[in-house]
Design a protein around this motif. Sequence first.
Motif, short mmCIF file in Angstrom:
data_model
loop_
_atom_site.label_atom_id
_atom_site.label_comp_id
_atom_site.label_asym_id
_atom_site.label_seq_id
_atom_site.Cartn_x
_atom_site.Cartn_y
_atom_site.Cartn_z
N ASN A 63 -7.57 5.00 -4.67
CA ASN A 63 -8.46 6.15 -4.58
C ASN A 63 -7.66 7.44 -4.68
N PHE A 64 -8.29 8.45 -5.27
CA PHE A 64 -7.81 9.82 -5.21
C PHE A 64 -8.78 10.56 -4.30
N ILE A 66 0.86 -1.18 0.00
CA ILE A 66 0.00 0.00 0.00
C ILE A 66 0.90 1.23 0.00
N LEU A 67 0.66 2.12 -0.97
CA LEU A 67 1.36 3.40 -1.03
C LEU A 67 0.33 4.49 -0.83
N THR A 68 0.69 5.54 -0.13
CA THR A 68 -0.25 6.65 0.09
C THR A 68 0.52 7.95 0.19
N GLU A 69 -0.15 9.05 -0.15
CA GLU A 69 0.45 10.37 0.01
C GLU A 69 -0.48 11.20 0.88
N TYR A 80 -4.10 12.53 -0.20
CA TYR A 80 -4.24 12.86 -1.63
C TYR A 80 -4.58 11.62 -2.45
N TRP A 81 -3.93 10.52 -2.13
CA TRP A 81 -4.19 9.28 -2.86
C TRP A 81 -3.68 8.09 -2.08
N GLN A 90 4.51 10.74 -9.64
CA GLN A 90 3.57 10.44 -10.73
C GLN A 90 3.07 8.99 -10.63
N ILE A 91 1.76 8.84 -10.78
CA ILE A 91 1.13 7.52 -10.80
C ILE A 91 0.73 7.22 -12.23
#
Length: 194
Positions: free
Chosen positions: A93-94, A58-61, A68-69, A117-118
């Motif tokens: 999700n965004f 799981i990656l998240t910002e 944010y996402w 960037q995704i």
Amino acid sequence: MKWKNLSRKKRAYIAALVTIVGILMWAFISAGIITHNFNRSQVAGEQDRKEALINGIILTETKDEMKYWEIYGETGTYDSNNEVAMLTNVLGNFYKDNEVSMSFQSTNGTYNSVKKQITLYDDTFIVIKDGTTLEADRLVWSGNDKPIVATGKVRITRDNNLLTLADKVEISPDYTHFKVTGNTVSKLYQAKEK
């Protein structure tokens, strides 16, 4: 023993030995200077490369307590050379104002931590909060303030009254407007009255 007391033959042997040792030392030092970084540069790519193989990543910002996402990958790898995480069977999700504004799934995706960037590719499916759905071969998200770019067999549907097929679509950062380019077909349908 002094040099004068040695026979000529012994002096010649010693001089030849000193000369050979001097030449060998010069060659060794020169080779070290010339090739000091040779071995390192030949194997730097593989030895300096760090790669992690992960199941269920799981990656998240998040910034200032605002999400944010987030991206979930069934499996993933991270390569430290190019600082890119590669994910398979991606869901995510965004967010806008800490609420989900767009959800997505894709067969493959990447996150470039340098560019922030995704990229989603192969069977990408998106649902926007207002019910609009989008299918594309590739989708690139480059930040909350930049348009999302979808390319390759893009198909947009909304509430059974809009169908758009296009080569490329730019989605505004607030997900309310679409800029359709390339070969495009749009169809509007009226809802049937009961």
